[in-house]
Motif scaffolding. Structure first.
Motif, PDB file in Angstrom:
ATOM      1  N   ASP A  96       0.793  -1.232   0.000  1.00  0.00           N
ATOM      2  CA  ASP A  96       0.000   0.000   0.000  1.00  0.00           C
ATOM      3  C   ASP A  96       0.824   1.279   0.000  1.00  0.00           C
ATOM      4  O   ASP A  96       0.403   2.295  -0.530  1.00  0.00           O
ATOM      5  N   GLU A 109       3.257  -2.417   4.252  1.00  0.00           N
ATOM      6  CA  GLU A 109       1.843  -2.768   4.181  1.00  0.00           C
ATOM      7  C   GLU A 109       1.271  -2.566   5.580  1.00  0.00           C
ATOM      8  O   GLU A 109       1.938  -2.852   6.578  1.00  0.00           O
ATOM      9  N   LYS A 111      -1.874  -3.457   8.205  1.00  0.00           N
ATOM     10  CA  LYS A 111      -2.963  -4.419   8.426  1.00  0.00           C
ATOM     11  C   LYS A 111      -3.473  -4.272   9.840  1.00  0.00           C
ATOM     12  O   LYS A 111      -2.683  -4.129  10.778  1.00  0.00           O
ATOM     13  N   GLN A 128       2.139  -9.594  -2.036  1.00  0.00           N
ATOM     14  CA  GLN A 128       2.660  -8.579  -1.107  1.00  0.00           C
ATOM     15  C   GLN A 128       3.939  -9.070  -0.444  1.00  0.00           C
ATOM     16  O   GLN A 128       4.909  -8.320  -0.292  1.00  0.00           O
TER      17      GLN A 128
HETATM   18 MG   LIG Z   1      -3.612  -3.291   1.753  1.00  0.00          MG
END
Ligand SMILES: [Mg+2]
Ligand SMILES: [Mg+2]
Lengths: 216, 216
Positions: A96, A109, A111, A128
Motif C-alpha cells: 500500500d 503494508e 494491516k 505482497q
Molecule cells: Mg492493503
C-alpha cells in the motif's frame, strides 16, 4: 501553463486526499473507511495523517498507492468531465505504501486485526510478501504496520519476520508474543498520529550495527 | 490461505499488467495506449517492459502507480465480482513511477512529445514538480524520461533541471539543445527496452564525485 503562487498549493494539497464517497452508499470501500477504531480512525487513516505530517515537515515523502482499477467503459459527456461507467477492482501487485526517508527507500503494508492474541497470516497476499522480499533485496527498509485495534497497540514488524512466518507450512498466524518479540511497538499520539519513523530509525541503526537483531 | 507453489507466480505476474480496454472504445486512455511510436510502443510501454526486465533480473523494483480514481458507486451483484458503476479520474498527487534500486529511491515521470526541437513544459503539472523536489530533499534519485518520439531519442533529465526551467517565468519549453546538455541520452534496445538505469548509475556517480555536474 498556470504557475500557481505558493499559496494555492496548500489548497491543492487538500484536494488530493483520499477518495470521497457518498453517504449511505453500500460499498465495501466506504465501510472500510468508516470502520472506526477506538481512536476514531482506522489504521490507514492514522498512517495517512502521519504521512501528511511527515511530508509537510519535510521529514519523509510517503504516499499511499491508489487502488488499481481496470477501466472498461468511459463516457465523455459534452461540457462535463469524463465518467467511468464500468470498471473493476484489480489485484494489487505491490504494497500500500512506499516512499523516501533521508535517502532510504521505505515500503510497507498496513494491516489491522480485532484479534487479541494473534495476527492471522491470511491477511497477507502472496504478491505482497513477494514484493516486500524483492524490495528487501534492493536494500529497501521493508516492514508491516500491524494494528491490534481491540488492544490499541501498534507494531512495526520487519518484512523478513512476516515473510518467514508466511512461508512456514501450517503456520496460519503470528502470535502477539512473537510480534512483541520481533517488532518495534509504537504508541499512537497526536503529531504524527502514528510515529512509525521511530521504528524505521531503529531498523536503520540495527542494520548499521554489526550484531543487529533484525537483519533487516 | 493458499500458498501457491513458485510456478504459479509467473502466471500471476502476467495478470497484473496494464489495464485492458475493449477495442473501438472512445477513451482517451485507450487512445493514449495505442499511440504507437515508430518502435510500436509508447514510452510508457517501453518503461513498463524495462521495469519487468529489471524486476525479473533482480536489478531493481520499480512499478507504475495506478491511476487514481474517485469511486462513487459500486454494485455488488450476487455470485459475481463488484462492478464500479460511477467513478471519476482524480488529479495525481505524485509521479508515475517509483521504486528501489540497490538502496536508492527512484522517482520519475515519463513524458513524450512529437515536437522535434523542444519539450513544452505544460506537459508537467505543478504537483509533479513539487513532488519531485520533495523527494530530492529526501535524497531520492529523481528525474524525468523525455521521449522525442519523432526523433526516436530518449533523455533522462535530472528533476532539478526540469524544476528550474518550470519555475522560470515566461519559459514555456526546454529546447532540445538544453536537454542534450543536461541529460543522459539512452538508446532504446531489446532487453531492457529502455535502459534508463544506465543514466541512474551516471547520476549516482555524479552525486558521489566532488565536482559533479548535475548536483542531483
Ligand atoms: Mg492493503
Ligand atoms: Mg504521467
Amino acid at each position: 501553463m498556470v504557475k500557481y503562487p505558493n499559496g494555492t498549493f496548500a489548497a491543492f494539497r487538500k484536494s488530493v486526499g483520499e477518495p470521497t464517497f457518498k453517504k449511505n452508499q453500500k460499498s465495501n470501500y466506504y465501510r472500510k473507511n468508516i470502520n472506526f477504531s477506538d481512536r476514531g480512525m482506522t489504521l490507514e487513516q492514522m498512517i495517512n495523517e502521519s504521512n501528511k505530517f511527515y511530508r509537510l515537515k519535510e521529514i519523509a515523502v510517503v504516499h499511499k498507492k491508489p487502488t488499481p482499477i481496470q477501466i472498461v467503459k468511459v463516457d465523455y459527456p459534452k461540457r462535463s468531465r469524463a465518467v467511468i461507467k464500468e470498471a473493476y477492482f484489480r489485484q494489487e501487485s505491490t504494497t500500500d505504501y512506499n516512499g523516501v526517508y533521508n535517502g532510504y527507500y521505505l515500503d510497507f503494508e498496513a494491516k489491522e486485526t480485532k484479534n487479541k492474541t494473534s495476527f492471522p497470516l491470511k491477511n497477507f497476499h502472496e504478491h505482497q510478501i513477494v514484493h516486500l522480499t524483492e524490495c528487501l533485496k534492493q536494500k529497501g527498509i521493508c516492514f508491516t504496520i500491524i494494528g491490534f485495534t481491540s488492544l490499541n497497540r501498534y507494531f512495526v514488524t520487519p518484512a523478513n519476520v512476516i515473510a518467514k512466518a508466511w512461508w512456514t507450512q501450517n503456520k496460519s498466524s503470528v502470535t502477539l508474543t512473537e510480534i512483541e518479540e520481533w517488532s518495534v511497538e509504537i504508541k499512537s499520539g497526536f503529531q504524527p498520529t502514528l510515529p512509525y519513523l521511530e521504528a524505521v530509525d531503529y531498523f536503520i541503526a540495527d542494520r548499521k550495527s554489526k550484531n543487529g537483531k533484525y537483519k533487516i
